[in-house]
Design a protein around this motif. Structure first.
Motif, PDB file in Angstrom:
ATOM      1  N   GLY A   1       0.838  -1.197   0.000  1.00  0.00           N
ATOM      2  CA  GLY A   1       0.000   0.000   0.000  1.00  0.00           C
ATOM      3  C   GLY A   1       0.867   1.239   0.000  1.00  0.00           C
ATOM      4  N   SER A   2       0.278   2.346   0.311  1.00  0.00           N
ATOM      5  CA  SER A   2       1.024   3.603   0.364  1.00  0.00           C
ATOM      6  C   SER A   2       1.788   3.702   1.686  1.00  0.00           C
ATOM      7  CB  SER A   2       0.063   4.768   0.177  1.00  0.00           C
ATOM      8  OG  SER A   2      -0.949   4.700   1.152  1.00  0.00           O
ATOM      9  N   ARG A   3       2.489   4.787   1.868  1.00  0.00           N
ATOM     10  CA  ARG A   3       3.313   4.989   3.056  1.00  0.00           C
ATOM     11  C   ARG A   3       2.536   5.784   4.111  1.00  0.00           C
ATOM     12  NH1 ARG A   3       7.930   2.572   2.742  1.00  0.00           N
ATOM     13  NH2 ARG A   3       9.058   4.025   4.044  1.00  0.00           N
ATOM     14  N   ALA A   4       2.949   5.592   5.343  1.00  0.00           N
ATOM     15  CA  ALA A   4       2.335   6.315   6.458  1.00  0.00           C
ATOM     16  C   ALA A   4       2.666   7.805   6.395  1.00  0.00           C
ATOM     17  CB  ALA A   4       2.833   5.732   7.777  1.00  0.00           C
ATOM     18  N   ARG A   5       1.773   8.607   6.962  1.00  0.00           N
ATOM     19  CA  ARG A   5       2.063  10.021   7.156  1.00  0.00           C
ATOM     20  C   ARG A   5       2.974  10.111   8.377  1.00  0.00           C
ATOM     21  NH1 ARG A   5      -3.057   9.490   5.593  1.00  0.00           N
ATOM     22  NH2 ARG A   5      -3.910  10.918   4.075  1.00  0.00           N
ATOM     23  N   VAL A   6       4.012  10.896   8.295  1.00  0.00           N
ATOM     24  CA  VAL A   6       4.907  11.102   9.431  1.00  0.00           C
ATOM     25  C   VAL A   6       4.845  12.581   9.782  1.00  0.00           C
ATOM     26  CG1 VAL A   6       7.260  10.909  10.297  1.00  0.00           C
ATOM     27  CG2 VAL A   6       6.386   9.198   8.690  1.00  0.00           C
ATOM     28  N   ILE A   7       4.458  12.859  11.025  1.00  0.00           N
ATOM     29  CA  ILE A   7       4.199  14.226  11.466  1.00  0.00           C
ATOM     30  C   ILE A   7       5.095  14.552  12.646  1.00  0.00           C
ATOM     31  CG2 ILE A   7       2.420  15.772  12.410  1.00  0.00           C
ATOM     32  CD1 ILE A   7       0.974  12.809  11.094  1.00  0.00           C
ATOM     33  N   GLY A   8       5.666  15.737  12.625  1.00  0.00           N
ATOM     34  CA  GLY A   8       6.356  16.247  13.800  1.00  0.00           C
ATOM     35  C   GLY A   8       5.326  16.859  14.729  1.00  0.00           C
ATOM     36  N   MET A   9       5.238  16.345  15.936  1.00  0.00           N
ATOM     37  CA  MET A   9       4.248  16.838  16.901  1.00  0.00           C
ATOM     38  C   MET A   9       4.805  18.051  17.639  1.00  0.00           C
ATOM     39  SD  MET A   9       1.542  14.861  16.770  1.00  0.00           S
ATOM     40  CE  MET A   9       0.694  15.000  18.334  1.00  0.00           C
ATOM     41  N   GLU A  10       3.962  19.079  17.780  1.00  0.00           N
ATOM     42  CA  GLU A  10       4.319  20.267  18.532  1.00  0.00           C
ATOM     43  C   GLU A  10       3.293  20.474  19.637  1.00  0.00           C
ATOM     44  OE1 GLU A  10       5.090  23.676  16.091  1.00  0.00           O
ATOM     45  OE2 GLU A  10       6.190  22.503  14.601  1.00  0.00           O
ATOM     46  N   ALA A  11       3.636  21.296  20.608  1.00  0.00           N
ATOM     47  CA  ALA A  11       2.734  21.564  21.733  1.00  0.00           C
ATOM     48  C   ALA A  11       1.371  22.016  21.214  1.00  0.00           C
ATOM     49  CB  ALA A  11       3.327  22.628  22.645  1.00  0.00           C
ATOM     50  N   GLY A  12       0.312  21.404  21.732  1.00  0.00           N
ATOM     51  CA  GLY A  12      -1.051  21.770  21.351  1.00  0.00           C
ATOM     52  C   GLY A  12      -1.618  20.991  20.191  1.00  0.00           C
ATOM     53  N   ASP A  13      -0.782  20.262  19.430  1.00  0.00           N
ATOM     54  CA  ASP A  13      -1.276  19.442  18.326  1.00  0.00           C
ATOM     55  C   ASP A  13      -2.125  18.300  18.880  1.00  0.00           C
ATOM     56  OD1 ASP A  13       0.150  21.040  16.605  1.00  0.00           O
ATOM     57  OD2 ASP A  13       1.656  19.519  16.095  1.00  0.00           O
ATOM     58  N   ALA A  14      -3.068  17.825  18.080  1.00  0.00           N
ATOM     59  CA  ALA A  14      -3.932  16.727  18.526  1.00  0.00           C
ATOM     60  C   ALA A  14      -4.286  15.816  17.358  1.00  0.00           C
ATOM     61  CB  ALA A  14      -5.212  17.275  19.147  1.00  0.00           C
TER      62      ALA A  14
END
Length: 193
Positions: free
Chosen positions: A147-160
């Motif tokens: 399948g496709s690749r996962a989304r990779v996110i840098g988490m910052e304060a307040g992100d949800a």
């Protein structure tokens, strides 16, 4: 089989809640602490209500827990579970699932969906809510394919990150009007700010 308490991860708040439509439900959520302080979160929804879907999500949960021990990326974990579930799913049955892997030391989150969506991500810096669609078809529809690749996110304060099943979209107000996906996104935006 739902978690009895939320995991404690420094710098993060994690919560879950479920209310089945019947005595037995086809929805579940789970989290699993992995080596290196990582945390895998899963949510899934088997088509239908009753004992059959409840048994399918029980197998799904067990497969995710077993396969996660291999330390693969979330898309590969999901594809491996898809192959296993595909062997168990009777004709016309399927499971939607989303997986998130939190690496708190790097403030990094990998998210992947098998037919489960939308997935909501609130970005505190921009004050926006993103809605993400599925990355592959539901579990049990086809299996063993890349399948496709996962989304990779840098988490910052307040992100949800908000993962829900379709029961949330189908909630109705006193007038019988459904919440729907758009309104849920708006509610997340209002609550997060």
């Amino acid at each position: 089989l739902l978690p009895k308490s939320a995991p404690k991860v420094a710098g993060y708040e994690i919560a879950g809640w479920s209310e089945p439509a019947d005595q037995t439900g086809g929805d579940y959520y789970d989290w699993m602490e992995l080596p290196g302080g990582r945390l895998m979160v899963t949510i899934a929804d088997a088509a239908g209500h009753g004992i059959g879907p409840a048994l399918l999500v029980t197998a799904c949960r067990a497969y995710f827990r077993a396969v996660a021990m291999r330390d693969d990326p979330v898309e590969k974990i999901t594809q491996q579970v898809d192959e296993l579930i595909g062997r168990d799913c009777p004709e016309g049955r399927f499971i939607t699932a989303a997986v998130a892997l939190l690496e708190p030391g790097e403030n990094r989150l990998s998210v992947y969906s098998a037919g489960h969506g939308p997935i909501y991500f609130y970005c505190a810096k921009g004050g926006t809510v993103e809605e993400w669609d599925a990355d592959q078809p539901p579990l049990g529809v086809r299996f063993g394919e890349e399948g496709s690749r996962a989304r990779v996110i840098g988490m910052e304060a307040g992100d949800a990150l908000v993962l829900v099943t379709d029961g949330f979209f189908e909630c109705a107000n006193a007038g019988g009007e459904l919440l729907g996906t758009g309104r849920l996104g708006e509610a997340i935006d209002r609550k997060s700010v």
